[in-house]
Design an enzyme around this catalytic site. Structure first.
Site, short mmCIF file in Angstrom:
data_model
loop_
_atom_site.label_atom_id
_atom_site.label_comp_id
_atom_site.label_asym_id
_atom_site.label_seq_id
_atom_site.Cartn_x
_atom_site.Cartn_y
_atom_site.Cartn_z
N ARG A 1 -1.46 37.05 -32.12
CA ARG A 1 -0.27 38.06 -31.40
C ARG A 1 -0.73 39.20 -31.95
O ARG A 1 -0.87 39.99 -32.81
CB ARG A 1 1.03 37.76 -31.84
CG ARG A 1 1.99 38.98 -31.61
CD ARG A 1 3.38 38.26 -32.28
NE ARG A 1 4.40 37.57 -31.28
CZ ARG A 1 5.02 36.80 -30.68
NH1 ARG A 1 5.97 37.71 -32.08
NH2 ARG A 1 5.50 36.56 -29.54
N HIS B 1 1.89 37.75 -22.20
CA HIS B 1 3.18 36.66 -22.93
C HIS B 1 2.11 35.68 -22.33
O HIS B 1 3.48 34.50 -21.90
CB HIS B 1 4.23 37.10 -23.10
CG HIS B 1 4.20 36.53 -24.50
ND1 HIS B 1 4.24 35.33 -24.75
CD2 HIS B 1 5.67 36.63 -25.40
CE1 HIS B 1 4.47 34.70 -26.45
NE2 HIS B 1 5.73 35.89 -26.21
N GLN C 1 4.00 32.02 -23.17
CA GLN C 1 5.75 32.47 -23.20
C GLN C 1 6.11 31.90 -20.81
O GLN C 1 6.53 30.97 -20.90
CB GLN C 1 6.12 33.91 -22.92
CG GLN C 1 7.58 33.76 -22.78
CD GLN C 1 8.12 33.49 -23.65
OE1 GLN C 1 8.38 33.53 -24.59
NE2 GLN C 1 9.55 32.30 -23.01
N ASP D 1 14.41 39.79 -20.16
CA ASP D 1 13.27 40.22 -21.87
C ASP D 1 14.55 41.99 -22.41
O ASP D 1 15.17 42.54 -21.68
CB ASP D 1 12.44 40.68 -21.58
CG ASP D 1 11.65 40.07 -23.05
OD1 ASP D 1 11.68 40.15 -23.95
OD2 ASP D 1 10.25 40.70 -22.58
N CYS E 1 13.64 35.40 -22.36
CA CYS E 1 12.63 34.89 -23.52
C CYS E 1 12.52 34.61 -24.62
O CYS E 1 11.82 33.87 -25.29
CB CYS E 1 11.11 35.48 -23.41
SG CYS E 1 11.05 37.37 -23.36
N ARG F 1 8.82 26.07 -25.80
CA ARG F 1 7.58 26.89 -26.10
C ARG F 1 6.72 25.94 -26.88
O ARG F 1 5.35 25.89 -26.94
CB ARG F 1 7.45 27.71 -26.02
CG ARG F 1 8.33 28.93 -26.92
CD ARG F 1 7.77 29.85 -25.43
NE ARG F 1 6.44 30.21 -26.82
CZ ARG F 1 6.00 31.79 -26.91
NH1 ARG F 1 7.48 32.56 -26.71
NH2 ARG F 1 5.49 31.72 -27.66
N1 CP Z 1 9.57 34.53 -27.05
C1 CP Z 1 8.77 35.23 -27.99
O1 CP Z 1 7.80 35.24 -28.10
O2 CP Z 1 9.51 34.88 -29.37
P1 CP Z 1 9.15 35.89 -30.95
O3 CP Z 1 9.00 36.99 -30.50
O4 CP Z 1 10.68 35.40 -31.51
O5 CP Z 1 7.92 34.60 -31.06
N1 NVA Z 2 8.65 41.90 -24.39
C1 NVA Z 2 9.17 41.65 -25.47
C2 NVA Z 2 8.20 40.17 -26.19
C3 NVA Z 2 9.10 39.34 -26.75
C4 NVA Z 2 8.72 37.98 -27.53
C5 NVA Z 2 7.91 42.62 -26.82
O1 NVA Z 2 7.09 42.77 -26.79
O2 NVA Z 2 8.60 42.58 -27.70
#
Ligand code: CP
Ligand code: NVA
Length: 307
Positions: free
Chosen positions: A101, A128, A131, A223, A263, A291
């Site tokens: 990440r 992502h 997701q 989101d 999400c 997920r």
């Molecule tokens: N939706 C998602 O990726 O959640 P987190 O940021 O908690 O991993």
């Molecule tokens: N768009 C959001 C998604 C979190 C799962 C972010 O990047 O923070």
């Protein structure tokens, strides 16, 4: 040859379909896969916080018989303490797969480039894919025939939106994206998705008002307005996005039994109301659960023993 999962575009339509079939089986027959990753170790390198991605990968790896090592920002400090290529090459000597990440999408691409083990994108500023995979799997569980359905994404044209565009285009799902002017998905992602859509018959439409986008939609998705790394823009974004909230009135414009998706994490009262999250249309926690199952299927595909 190792295979990475950095973007939905790394998978063919038939691979997505086989990952979905695998997800169904993994979800139904948990015990059958208890040794799929026996003796394997997966590193999770996270530059940003996470609840769902971290826990679903850690639990998923464990349920498949493997083990996970979590490396947070303070542990690795990607690209600062040492180069990404050195991190990738070193980790490849210890572990069998990497979930990353990152902020900059280039970081996850570089990890994949230099690692000799599969790399899975657990969210970057651009994409992502895990997701999006779990989300469309969730829709398929609820609406059996997904081709031709209308998927309305309301809000920021961000990483989640980008991966959803990719997967909807691949699977022939029509997408309406409604964002304030200047916050639509970026041009290259749109062009790439439209090219894929041209082959599958999906239609992609960009709107600047939420009502037109959700009219008669089968799915409404949103989101957060402020993604991780954009915190200094939060006040400005709350003002800019205020007409893009998923509330009861907006949902009433879509099909009566439309699915409402997010999400997570959600900011209740900003991009979505409490009432809608808790409504019968909401499948938000099914998405979160899926997920786990979808990522187990992806790990089996990329890291499991070939039988
Ligand atoms: N939706 C998602 O990726 O959640 P987190 O940021 O908690 O991993
Ligand atoms: N768009 C959001 C998604 C979190 C799962 C972010 O990047 O923070």
């Amino acid at each position: 040859m190792k295979k990475d999962f950095i973007s939905i575009t790394d998978l063919t339509i038939s691979e997505i379909s086989s990952v979905f079939s695998q997800t169904v089986d993994v979800k139904k027959n948990k015990k059958k896969y208890a040794k799929s990753l026996l003796g394997k170790t997966i590193a999770l390198i996270f530059q940003k916080p996470s609840l769902r991605t971290r826990v679903s990968f850690e639990v998923g790896v464990k349920q498949l018989g493997g083990s996970a090592v979590y490396l947070g920002r303070e542990d690795v400090n990607l690209g600062v303490r040492e180069s990404i290529s050195d991190v990738a090459k070193t980790l490849s000597r210890y572990v069998d797969g990497i979930v990353a990440r990152t902020f900059d999408h280039k970081y996850v691409l570089d990890l994949a480039r230099y690692a000799t083990v599969p790399v899975i994108n657990g969210l970057s500023d651009l994409l992502h894919p895990c997701q999006a995979l779990a989300d469309i799997f969730t829709i398929q569980e609820k609406i059996k025939q997904i081709k031709g359905t209308v998927f309305a994404y309301v809000g920021d044209g961000n990483n989640v939106c980008n991966s959803l565009l990719h997967i909807c285009a691949k699977l022939g799902i029509n997408v309406n994206v409604a964002s304030p002017m200047g916050y639509s998905p970026q041009d290259d992602i749109l062009a790439q998705s439209r090219k894929i859509a041209g082959e599958t018959g999906a239609k992609i439409n960009i709107f600047f008002d939420a009502s037109s986008a959700v009219k008669d939609a089968d799915v409404i998705y949103t989101d957060v307005w402020t993604s991780m790394g954009q915190e200094q823009e939060r006040e400005k974004r709350i003002e800019i996005f205020k007409d893009f909230q998923i509330n009861k009135n907006l949902v009433s414009l879509a099909k009566k039994d439309c699915l409402v998706m997010h999400c997570l994490p959600a900011h209740r009262g900003e991009e979505i109301t409490e009432e809608v999250i808790e409504s019968k249309n909401s499948v938000i926690f099914d998405q979160a659960e899926n997920r786990l199952h979808a990522q187990k299927a992806i790990m089996i595909k990329l890291l499991g023993e070939k039988r």
